[in-house]
Scaffold this active site. Sequence first.
Site, PDB file in Angstrom:
ATOM      1  NE  ARG A  60     -18.187  17.761  18.197  1.00  0.00           N
ATOM      2  CZ  ARG A  60     -17.728  17.000  19.389  1.00  0.00           C
ATOM      3  NH1 ARG A  60     -17.404  17.525  20.297  1.00  0.00           N
ATOM      4  NH2 ARG A  60     -17.727  15.638  19.197  1.00  0.00           N
ATOM      5  CG  HIS A  66     -14.683  10.963  18.767  1.00  0.00           C
ATOM      6  ND1 HIS A  66     -13.703  10.569  17.972  1.00  0.00           N
ATOM      7  CD2 HIS A  66     -15.275  11.871  18.431  1.00  0.00           C
ATOM      8  CE1 HIS A  66     -13.738  11.428  16.802  1.00  0.00           C
ATOM      9  NE2 HIS A  66     -14.737  12.246  17.106  1.00  0.00           N
ATOM     10  CE  LYS A 112     -22.458  15.010  17.633  1.00  0.00           C
ATOM     11  NZ  LYS A 112     -21.885  14.634  16.243  1.00  0.00           N
ATOM     12  CG  HIS A 168     -15.867  19.361  11.751  1.00  0.00           C
ATOM     13  ND1 HIS A 168     -16.384  19.710  12.956  1.00  0.00           N
ATOM     14  CD2 HIS A 168     -16.128  18.134  11.657  1.00  0.00           C
ATOM     15  CE1 HIS A 168     -16.489  18.683  13.501  1.00  0.00           C
ATOM     16  NE2 HIS A 168     -16.203  17.710  12.939  1.00  0.00           N
ATOM     17  NE  ARG A 212     -14.271  17.296  16.365  1.00  0.00           N
ATOM     18  CZ  ARG A 212     -14.296  16.840  17.713  1.00  0.00           C
ATOM     19  NH1 ARG A 212     -13.625  17.599  18.529  1.00  0.00           N
ATOM     20  NH2 ARG A 212     -14.931  15.704  18.261  1.00  0.00           N
ATOM     21  CE1 TYR A 271     -10.924  12.857  11.777  1.00  0.00           C
ATOM     22  CE2 TYR A 271     -11.409  11.608  13.902  1.00  0.00           C
ATOM     23  CZ  TYR A 271     -11.762  12.753  12.855  1.00  0.00           C
ATOM     24  OH  TYR A 271     -12.672  13.367  13.221  1.00  0.00           O
TER      25      TYR A 271
END
Length: 328
Positions: A143, A303, A168, A277, A280, A312
Amino acid sequence: MITPVPEPRKPKLLEQVREAIRLKHYSLRTEKTYLDWIRRFILFHGKRHPQSMGAEEVRQFLSDLATEHNVAASTQNQAFSALLFLYKAVLKQELPWIDDIQRAKRPAKLPVVFTPDEARAVLGKLRGTARLMAQLLYGCGLRLNECTRLRVKDVDFGYLQIIIRDAKGGRDRVTMLPVSLVESLRRQIQKRRILHDEDLAAGYGIVFLPGAISRKYPTAASDFGWQYIFPSARMSANPRAERSGAQGRHHVGESFLQRAVKEAVRAAGIHKPATCHTFRHSFATHLLENGYDIRTVQELLGHKDVSTTMIYTHVLNRPGIGVKSPLD
């Protein structure tokens, strides 16, 4: 005559919020965001104290954001989270009415993804530090804020990996370091060493440290391993201890790379609404296209749930549901 000892001043509401946020070790960005939403909530209701307000006032504020300011669902939910923190963590109120307030539903949106040729074209328009930072976004799946906050100690050239600290959700993770970026990153770190030595000679050379590390290791703030790889061009005060007056070198601002990537996308003749972004998103998509397992990609991206990574698969030639177009 005995002079009465004055009672200590009770912190103002926003000071109480700040203390509660830091007690829970939330990020500086979350702190600023929550304080801003709580301040806006109070001003919206004519500077009434939140203690005297409840469900109806919260609904009115959130409704105004959606109807008058046309904010996105994610923004409305962010405001709701800030108010939820205020009432639960600061005012210590039981909220039987909180379940009656519906959070806005975020519509599912497909990510913007570069093709491999587009990614190379954009990178080819970047120069210097901006190019290396963008290469890390694309080559490691970082990120933007993870890239700007990257510290010297978290790059492992021996194992060709980068450790992302306090990402995150407060989790750490490990991602790959492409062999093609090793020499460029080594040169950047060498330049950073020279700048750090100059800062030390000038009586500076300290950096903001997370948590209580500065108390546990008093010399860590000036240790080279803790320095940001991509430093700011100027000295500044610790963002969480500005009153101390101590000057150090923070990391480069996110806007530096955001502007550079925006100009590079335009110069490359790409008309997608691409941002930092997008690199990514492209990292994840291209790994899946090259046959990597989705669980591996999930771990590299950090994640929490594989369902987040599944988005994706929408660009793959062989989608996860196994459907093939009748035209193919």
